[in-house]
Design a protein around this motif. Sequence first.
Motif, PDB file in Angstrom:
ATOM      1  N   GLN A   1     -10.254   0.834  23.247  1.00 16.15           N
ATOM      2  CA  GLN A   1     -10.141  -0.191  22.204  1.00 16.15           C
ATOM      3  C   GLN A   1     -10.326   0.476  20.855  1.00 16.15           C
ATOM      4  O   GLN A   1     -11.220   1.300  20.680  1.00 16.15           O
ATOM      5  CB  GLN A   1     -11.192  -1.275  22.413  1.00 16.15           C
ATOM      6  CG  GLN A   1     -10.946  -2.130  23.656  1.00 16.15           C
ATOM      7  CD  GLN A   1     -11.942  -3.255  23.787  1.00 16.15           C
ATOM      8  OE1 GLN A   1     -13.095  -3.112  23.391  1.00 16.15           O
ATOM      9  NE2 GLN A   1     -11.501  -4.373  24.324  1.00 16.15           N
ATOM     10  N   LEU A   2      -9.473   0.104  19.914  1.00 15.78           N
ATOM     11  CA  LEU A   2      -9.493   0.697  18.581  1.00 15.78           C
ATOM     12  C   LEU A   2      -9.816  -0.383  17.556  1.00 15.78           C
ATOM     13  O   LEU A   2      -9.194  -1.434  17.543  1.00 15.78           O
ATOM     14  CB  LEU A   2      -8.131   1.316  18.262  1.00 15.78           C
ATOM     15  CG  LEU A   2      -7.629   2.375  19.231  1.00 15.78           C
ATOM     16  CD1 LEU A   2      -6.215   2.792  18.874  1.00 15.78           C
ATOM     17  CD2 LEU A   2      -8.551   3.580  19.213  1.00 15.78           C
ATOM     18  N   GLN A   3     -10.779  -0.085  16.681  1.00 16.21           N
ATOM     19  CA  GLN A   3     -11.202  -1.016  15.648  1.00 16.21           C
ATOM     20  C   GLN A   3     -11.025  -0.370  14.290  1.00 16.21           C
ATOM     21  O   GLN A   3     -11.735   0.569  13.947  1.00 16.21           O
ATOM     22  CB  GLN A   3     -12.662  -1.413  15.857  1.00 16.21           C
ATOM     23  CG  GLN A   3     -13.180  -2.431  14.842  1.00 16.21           C
ATOM     24  CD  GLN A   3     -12.557  -3.800  15.024  1.00 16.21           C
ATOM     25  OE1 GLN A   3     -12.401  -4.280  16.138  1.00 16.21           O
ATOM     26  NE2 GLN A   3     -12.186  -4.414  13.912  1.00 16.21           N
ATOM     27  N   ALA A   4     -10.060  -0.893  13.526  1.00 15.21           N
ATOM     28  CA  ALA A   4      -9.781  -0.340  12.200  1.00 15.21           C
ATOM     29  C   ALA A   4     -10.489  -1.157  11.131  1.00 15.21           C
ATOM     30  O   ALA A   4     -10.656  -2.370  11.255  1.00 15.21           O
ATOM     31  CB  ALA A   4      -8.280  -0.341  11.944  1.00 15.21           C
ATOM     32  N   SER A   5     -10.877  -0.483  10.052  1.00 18.33           N
ATOM     33  CA  SER A   5     -11.530  -1.156   8.939  1.00 18.33           C
ATOM     34  C   SER A   5     -11.323  -0.347   7.672  1.00 18.33           C
ATOM     35  O   SER A   5     -10.873   0.802   7.724  1.00 18.33           O
ATOM     36  CB  SER A   5     -13.028  -1.325   9.213  1.00 18.33           C
ATOM     37  OG  SER A   5     -13.644  -0.058   9.385  1.00 18.33           O
ATOM     38  N   GLY A   6     -11.644  -0.970   6.532  1.00 18.02           N
ATOM     39  CA  GLY A   6     -11.618  -0.250   5.272  1.00 18.02           C
ATOM     40  C   GLY A   6     -10.506  -0.639   4.321  1.00 18.02           C
ATOM     41  O   GLY A   6     -10.456  -0.136   3.201  1.00 18.02           O
ATOM     42  N   GLY A   7      -9.588  -1.496   4.762  1.00 14.46           N
ATOM     43  CA  GLY A   7      -8.519  -1.905   3.876  1.00 14.46           C
ATOM     44  C   GLY A   7      -9.026  -2.796   2.756  1.00 14.46           C
ATOM     45  O   GLY A   7     -10.175  -3.232   2.756  1.00 14.46           O
ATOM     46  N   GLY A   8      -8.163  -3.054   1.791  1.00 17.01           N
ATOM     47  CA  GLY A   8      -8.543  -3.922   0.684  1.00 17.01           C
ATOM     48  C   GLY A   8      -7.541  -3.864  -0.434  1.00 17.01           C
ATOM     49  O   GLY A   8      -6.445  -3.308  -0.286  1.00 17.01           O
ATOM     50  N   LEU A   9      -7.939  -4.438  -1.562  1.00 14.69           N
ATOM     51  CA  LEU A   9      -7.104  -4.477  -2.752  1.00 14.69           C
ATOM     52  C   LEU A   9      -7.609  -3.430  -3.738  1.00 14.69           C
ATOM     53  O   LEU A   9      -8.814  -3.366  -4.030  1.00 14.69           O
ATOM     54  CB  LEU A   9      -7.153  -5.861  -3.377  1.00 14.69           C
ATOM     55  CG  LEU A   9      -6.457  -6.038  -4.743  1.00 14.69           C
ATOM     56  CD1 LEU A   9      -4.964  -5.800  -4.607  1.00 14.69           C
ATOM     57  CD2 LEU A   9      -6.747  -7.429  -5.297  1.00 14.69           C
ATOM     58  N   VAL A  10      -6.709  -2.609  -4.258  1.00 16.72           N
ATOM     59  CA  VAL A  10      -7.087  -1.552  -5.186  1.00 16.72           C
ATOM     60  C   VAL A  10      -5.985  -1.389  -6.226  1.00 16.72           C
ATOM     61  O   VAL A  10      -4.813  -1.670  -5.936  1.00 16.72           O
ATOM     62  CB  VAL A  10      -7.342  -0.235  -4.424  1.00 16.72           C
ATOM     63  CG1 VAL A  10      -6.080   0.273  -3.767  1.00 16.72           C
ATOM     64  CG2 VAL A  10      -7.965   0.822  -5.318  1.00 16.72           C
ATOM     65  N   GLN A  11      -6.343  -0.957  -7.403  1.00 12.43           N
ATOM     66  CA  GLN A  11      -5.345  -0.699  -8.438  1.00 12.43           C
ATOM     67  C   GLN A  11      -4.666   0.639  -8.198  1.00 12.43           C
ATOM     68  O   GLN A  11      -5.230   1.537  -7.568  1.00 12.43           O
ATOM     69  CB  GLN A  11      -6.008  -0.705  -9.809  1.00 12.43           C
ATOM     70  CG  GLN A  11      -6.453  -2.083 -10.268  1.00 12.43           C
ATOM     71  CD  GLN A  11      -6.949  -2.074 -11.703  1.00 12.43           C
ATOM     72  OE1 GLN A  11      -7.433  -1.051 -12.186  1.00 12.43           O
ATOM     73  NE2 GLN A  11      -6.843  -3.206 -12.369  1.00 12.43           N
ATOM     74  N   ALA A  12      -3.474   0.756  -8.706  1.00  9.33           N
ATOM     75  CA  ALA A  12      -2.743   2.012  -8.607  1.00  9.33           C
ATOM     76  C   ALA A  12      -3.590   3.156  -9.156  1.00  9.33           C
ATOM     77  O   ALA A  12      -4.234   3.012 -10.214  1.00  9.33           O
ATOM     78  CB  ALA A  12      -1.425   1.920  -9.358  1.00  9.33           C
ATOM     79  N   GLY A  13      -3.593   4.266  -8.441  1.00 12.78           N
ATOM     80  CA  GLY A  13      -4.412   5.414  -8.807  1.00 12.78           C
ATOM     81  C   GLY A  13      -5.777   5.419  -8.156  1.00 12.78           C
ATOM     82  O   GLY A  13      -6.494   6.427  -8.229  1.00 12.78           O
ATOM     83  N   GLY A  14      -6.138   4.324  -7.535  1.00 14.48           N
ATOM     84  CA  GLY A  14      -7.444   4.210  -6.899  1.00 14.48           C
ATOM     85  C   GLY A  14      -7.484   4.834  -5.520  1.00 14.48           C
ATOM     86  O   GLY A  14      -6.506   5.452  -5.060  1.00 14.48           O
ATOM     87  N   SER A  15      -8.635   4.653  -4.856  1.00 20.16           N
ATOM     88  CA  SER A  15      -8.862   5.266  -3.547  1.00 20.16           C
ATOM     89  C   SER A  15      -9.413   4.253  -2.561  1.00 20.16           C
ATOM     90  O   SER A  15     -10.080   3.280  -2.953  1.00 20.16           O
ATOM     91  CB  SER A  15      -9.862   6.422  -3.666  1.00 20.16           C
ATOM     92  OG  SER A  15      -9.379   7.435  -4.513  1.00 20.16           O
ATOM     93  N   LEU A  16      -9.107   4.482  -1.297  1.00 23.36           N
ATOM     94  CA  LEU A  16      -9.681   3.730  -0.191  1.00 23.36           C
ATOM     95  C   LEU A  16      -9.918   4.694   0.962  1.00 23.36           C
ATOM     96  O   LEU A  16      -9.216   5.707   1.084  1.00 23.36           O
ATOM     97  CB  LEU A  16      -8.752   2.612   0.280  1.00 23.36           C
ATOM     98  CG  LEU A  16      -8.666   1.332  -0.545  1.00 23.36           C
ATOM     99  CD1 LEU A  16      -7.577   0.423   0.015  1.00 23.36           C
ATOM    100  CD2 LEU A  16      -9.994   0.612  -0.575  1.00 23.36           C
TER     101      LEU A  16
END
Length: 120
Positions: A2-17
């Motif tokens: 089972q795979l659990q992904a996380s960490g996505g979101g809304l960011v401005q151009a040039g930003g990081s996630l």
Amino acid sequence: VQLQASGGGLVQAGGSLRLSCAASVRNRRITSMGWYRQDPGKQRDLVASITTEGLTNYADSVKGRFTISRDNAKNTMYLQMNGLKPEDTAAYLCNAVARSTNSGTPYTYWGQGTLVTVSS
């Protein structure tokens, strides 16, 4: 697996996630893991992949901006995304290829997507 992904979101151009994908494993040995991304109605494209030995592969569009890594002891994979662009907006899905510890047969597994939105 089972795979659990996380960490996505809304960011401005040039930003990081930083995305994470944690794998829970029974009777399998993971050989490679990867991140794919998909827009609605479009095909699923490889972003980056990494083997147990640490060999990596990147899509040309993310080379130099994204870094894939893996903690084998924790069965967890990461994707550090820097210099994000609006065209990076997509659902990001984690993938794992694992072999049966009994037969060696390879199986492919997919996690749910985590949405990354980059605003201009």
